[in-house]
Design a protein around this motif. Structure first.
Motif, PDB file in Angstrom:
ATOM      1  N   ILE A  56      66.211  62.695  20.333  1.00 27.03           N
ATOM      2  CA  ILE A  56      64.748  62.606  20.408  1.00 27.03           C
ATOM      3  C   ILE A  56      64.198  63.263  19.152  1.00 27.03           C
ATOM      4  CG2 ILE A  56      62.662  63.156  21.698  1.00 27.03           C
ATOM      5  CD1 ILE A  56      64.440  63.675  24.131  1.00 27.03           C
ATOM      6  N   THR A  57      63.304  62.554  18.464  1.00 28.27           N
ATOM      7  CA  THR A  57      62.722  63.100  17.244  1.00 28.27           C
ATOM      8  C   THR A  57      61.225  62.796  17.188  1.00 28.27           C
ATOM      9  OG1 THR A  57      62.984  63.281  14.838  1.00 28.27           O
ATOM     10  CG2 THR A  57      63.198  61.077  15.785  1.00 28.27           C
ATOM     11  N   THR A  58      60.540  63.570  16.391  1.00 25.98           N
ATOM     12  CA  THR A  58      59.114  63.342  16.183  1.00 25.98           C
ATOM     13  C   THR A  58      58.928  62.186  15.208  1.00 25.98           C
ATOM     14  OG1 THR A  58      59.018  64.905  14.345  1.00 25.98           O
ATOM     15  CG2 THR A  58      58.587  65.787  16.548  1.00 25.98           C
ATOM     16  N   LYS A  59      57.841  61.481  15.370  1.00 23.75           N
ATOM     17  CA  LYS A  59      57.529  60.413  14.419  1.00 23.75           C
ATOM     18  C   LYS A  59      56.994  60.985  13.110  1.00 23.75           C
ATOM     19  CE  LYS A  59      56.888  56.676  17.692  1.00 23.75           C
ATOM     20  NZ  LYS A  59      55.940  55.694  18.255  1.00 23.75           N
ATOM     21  N   GLU A 102      59.799  55.972  23.992  1.00 29.66           N
ATOM     22  CA  GLU A 102      58.912  56.116  22.841  1.00 29.66           C
ATOM     23  C   GLU A 102      57.518  56.468  23.334  1.00 29.66           C
ATOM     24  OE1 GLU A 102      57.985  53.807  18.649  1.00 29.66           O
ATOM     25  OE2 GLU A 102      58.974  52.702  20.253  1.00 29.66           O
ATOM     26  N   THR A 103      56.877  57.401  22.621  1.00 30.22           N
ATOM     27  CA  THR A 103      55.479  57.742  22.863  1.00 30.22           C
ATOM     28  C   THR A 103      54.752  57.578  21.533  1.00 30.22           C
ATOM     29  OG1 THR A 103      55.600  60.108  22.295  1.00 30.22           O
ATOM     30  CG2 THR A 103      56.215  59.491  24.563  1.00 30.22           C
ATOM     31  N   ASP A 104      53.495  57.935  21.500  1.00 32.08           N
ATOM     32  CA  ASP A 104      52.757  57.862  20.238  1.00 32.08           C
ATOM     33  C   ASP A 104      53.337  58.800  19.187  1.00 32.08           C
ATOM     34  OD1 ASP A 104      51.023  56.012  21.297  1.00 32.08           O
ATOM     35  OD2 ASP A 104      49.462  57.484  21.775  1.00 32.08           O
ATOM     36  N   ARG A 105      53.976  59.914  19.633  1.00 28.77           N
ATOM     37  CA  ARG A 105      54.428  60.942  18.684  1.00 28.77           C
ATOM     38  C   ARG A 105      55.931  61.170  18.653  1.00 28.77           C
ATOM     39  NH1 ARG A 105      50.889  66.107  18.653  1.00 28.77           N
ATOM     40  NH2 ARG A 105      51.896  66.568  20.618  1.00 28.77           N
ATOM     41  N   LEU A 106      56.676  60.537  19.573  1.00 22.51           N
ATOM     42  CA  LEU A 106      58.122  60.756  19.662  1.00 22.51           C
ATOM     43  C   LEU A 106      58.851  59.435  19.811  1.00 22.51           C
ATOM     44  CD1 LEU A 106      58.141  63.592  22.341  1.00 22.51           C
ATOM     45  CD2 LEU A 106      58.519  63.891  19.888  1.00 22.51           C
ATOM     46  N   ILE A 107      60.131  59.466  19.453  1.00 22.60           N
ATOM     47  CA  ILE A 107      61.013  58.330  19.708  1.00 22.60           C
ATOM     48  C   ILE A 107      62.371  58.883  20.121  1.00 22.60           C
ATOM     49  CG2 ILE A 107      61.754  58.115  17.298  1.00 22.60           C
ATOM     50  CD1 ILE A 107      61.688  55.022  17.751  1.00 22.60           C
ATOM     51  N   ALA A 163      62.735  64.538  27.225  1.00 20.94           N
ATOM     52  CA  ALA A 163      64.150  64.826  27.489  1.00 20.94           C
ATOM     53  C   ALA A 163      64.408  64.851  28.994  1.00 20.94           C
ATOM     54  CB  ALA A 163      64.550  66.149  26.853  1.00 20.94           C
ATOM     55  N   GLN A 164      63.525  65.489  29.754  1.00 28.55           N
ATOM     56  CA  GLN A 164      63.698  65.549  31.207  1.00 28.55           C
ATOM     57  C   GLN A 164      63.623  64.154  31.828  1.00 28.55           C
ATOM     58  OE1 GLN A 164      64.221  68.478  33.444  1.00 28.55           O
ATOM     59  NE2 GLN A 164      64.993  66.610  34.408  1.00 28.55           N
ATOM     60  N   THR A 165      62.698  63.331  31.348  1.00 25.71           N
ATOM     61  CA  THR A 165      62.578  61.964  31.866  1.00 25.71           C
ATOM     62  C   THR A 165      63.855  61.175  31.607  1.00 25.71           C
ATOM     63  OG1 THR A 165      60.179  61.986  31.579  1.00 25.71           O
ATOM     64  CG2 THR A 165      61.238  59.820  31.698  1.00 25.71           C
ATOM     65  N   ILE A 166      64.384  61.291  30.405  1.00 27.07           N
ATOM     66  CA  ILE A 166      65.633  60.592  30.068  1.00 27.07           C
ATOM     67  C   ILE A 166      66.756  61.104  30.958  1.00 27.07           C
ATOM     68  CG2 ILE A 166      67.401  60.320  28.260  1.00 27.07           C
ATOM     69  CD1 ILE A 166      64.986  60.353  26.245  1.00 27.07           C
ATOM     70  N   ALA A 167      66.838  62.415  31.133  1.00 27.96           N
ATOM     71  CA  ALA A 167      67.879  62.995  31.985  1.00 27.96           C
ATOM     72  C   ALA A 167      67.716  62.548  33.434  1.00 27.96           C
ATOM     73  CB  ALA A 167      67.858  64.514  31.880  1.00 27.96           C
ATOM     74  N   ASP A 168      66.497  62.473  33.913  1.00 30.97           N
ATOM     75  CA  ASP A 168      66.263  62.004  35.284  1.00 30.97           C
ATOM     76  C   ASP A 168      66.795  60.585  35.461  1.00 30.97           C
ATOM     77  OD1 ASP A 168      65.019  64.410  35.929  1.00 30.97           O
ATOM     78  OD2 ASP A 168      62.974  63.576  35.800  1.00 30.97           O
ATOM     79  N   GLU A 169      66.599  59.749  34.454  1.00 36.01           N
ATOM     80  CA  GLU A 169      67.022  58.351  34.515  1.00 36.01           C
ATOM     81  C   GLU A 169      68.526  58.169  34.314  1.00 36.01           C
ATOM     82  OE1 GLU A 169      64.663  56.578  31.430  1.00 36.01           O
ATOM     83  OE2 GLU A 169      62.823  56.669  32.613  1.00 36.01           O
ATOM     84  N   ARG A 170      69.144  59.026  33.488  1.00 33.10           N
ATOM     85  CA  ARG A 170      70.521  58.772  33.067  1.00 33.10           C
ATOM     86  C   ARG A 170      71.556  59.769  33.566  1.00 33.10           C
ATOM     87  NH1 ARG A 170      71.068  55.937  27.552  1.00 33.10           N
ATOM     88  NH2 ARG A 170      69.371  54.451  27.678  1.00 33.10           N
ATOM     89  N   THR A 171      71.128  60.964  33.942  1.00 33.09           N
ATOM     90  CA  THR A 171      72.108  62.017  34.276  1.00 33.09           C
ATOM     91  C   THR A 171      71.772  62.757  35.561  1.00 33.09           C
ATOM     92  OG1 THR A 171      70.994  63.795  33.078  1.00 33.09           O
ATOM     93  CG2 THR A 171      72.510  62.409  31.804  1.00 33.09           C
ATOM     94  N   MET A 172      70.987  62.128  36.425  1.00 33.64           N
ATOM     95  CA  MET A 172      70.579  62.768  37.674  1.00 33.64           C
ATOM     96  C   MET A 172      69.855  64.086  37.407  1.00 33.64           C
ATOM     97  SD  MET A 172      73.914  61.730  39.956  1.00 33.64           S
ATOM     98  CE  MET A 172      73.338  62.663  41.343  1.00 33.64           C
ATOM     99  N   GLU A 199      56.064  68.216  24.745  1.00 36.37           N
ATOM    100  CA  GLU A 199      56.181  66.780  25.004  1.00 36.37           C
ATOM    101  C   GLU A 199      57.632  66.325  24.818  1.00 36.37           C
ATOM    102  OE1 GLU A 199      54.555  62.483  23.324  1.00 36.37           O
ATOM    103  OE2 GLU A 199      53.453  64.299  22.795  1.00 36.37           O
ATOM    104  N   LEU A 200      58.292  66.824  23.781  1.00 37.14           N
ATOM    105  CA  LEU A 200      59.685  66.474  23.533  1.00 37.14           C
ATOM    106  C   LEU A 200      60.557  66.892  24.728  1.00 37.14           C
ATOM    107  CD1 LEU A 200      61.594  66.826  20.229  1.00 37.14           C
ATOM    108  CD2 LEU A 200      62.629  67.556  22.352  1.00 37.14           C
ATOM    109  N   VAL A 201      60.322  68.078  25.256  1.00 42.85           N
ATOM    110  CA  VAL A 201      61.099  68.552  26.408  1.00 42.85           C
ATOM    111  C   VAL A 201      60.813  67.677  27.632  1.00 42.85           C
ATOM    112  CG1 VAL A 201      61.486  70.499  27.976  1.00 42.85           C
ATOM    113  CG2 VAL A 201      61.318  70.896  25.504  1.00 42.85           C
ATOM    114  N   ARG A 202      59.557  67.280  27.827  1.00 44.92           N
ATOM    115  CA  ARG A 202      59.222  66.388  28.960  1.00 44.92           C
ATOM    116  C   ARG A 202      59.948  65.046  28.821  1.00 44.92           C
ATOM    117  NH1 ARG A 202      54.152  68.637  28.182  1.00 44.92           N
ATOM    118  NH2 ARG A 202      53.418  66.846  26.987  1.00 44.92           N
TER     119      ARG A 202
END
Length: 125
Positions: A46-49, A26-31, A74-83, A69-72
């Motif tokens: 991932i969606t905008t608030k 979650e960020t200020d503008r996304l969840i 997504a990349q962070t989630i992928a780095d953590e969960r899908t290598m 920001e949404l793409v960033r």
């Protein structure tokens, strides 16, 4: 853009914590939260608030920084969960499978190298 007076989308209700969800970022503008009907071993929405953008085309035209920001995220989630390997899917319009008209992306991936993303690994997507 969304119409005034419309009922809140399911995503707006998740953002307001009216509907439970497993939130993964979650960020200020996304969840970002786990999809309730996953189509891959890793399936995060991932969606905008702000619900003003109905689809990715509207988001790109109206706020390209938020799309980046949404793409960033997504990349962070992928780095953590899908290598770091993933598919990022935006459905635009009912005929393409969009059922919630509040811009969102699906992060789809697999967990291990042995599960590497192949042509048929994510079903009919």
């Amino acid at each position: 853009m969304s119409s005034q007076g419309a009922e809140p989308s399911i995503f707006s209700r998740i953002i307001a914590r009216e509907i439970p969800a497993t939130i993964v970022a979650e960020t200020d503008r996304l969840i970002a939260f786990e999809d309730i009907a996953p189509q891959a071993p890793v399936h995060v929405v991932i969606t905008t608030k702000d619900p003003q953008y109905r689809n990715v085309v509207e988001l790109a035209a109206g706020d390209p920084g938020l799309l980046a920001e949404l793409v960033r995220v997504a990349q962070t989630i992928a780095d953590e969960r899908t290598m770091g390997q993933f598919r990022l899917v935006f459905n635009t319009g009912a005929a393409s499978g969009q059922t919630v008209f509040h811009v969102h992306a699906h992060v789809l991936g697999v967990v291990t190298v042995a599960d590497a993303l192949g042509e048929g690994s994510l079903g009919s997507l």
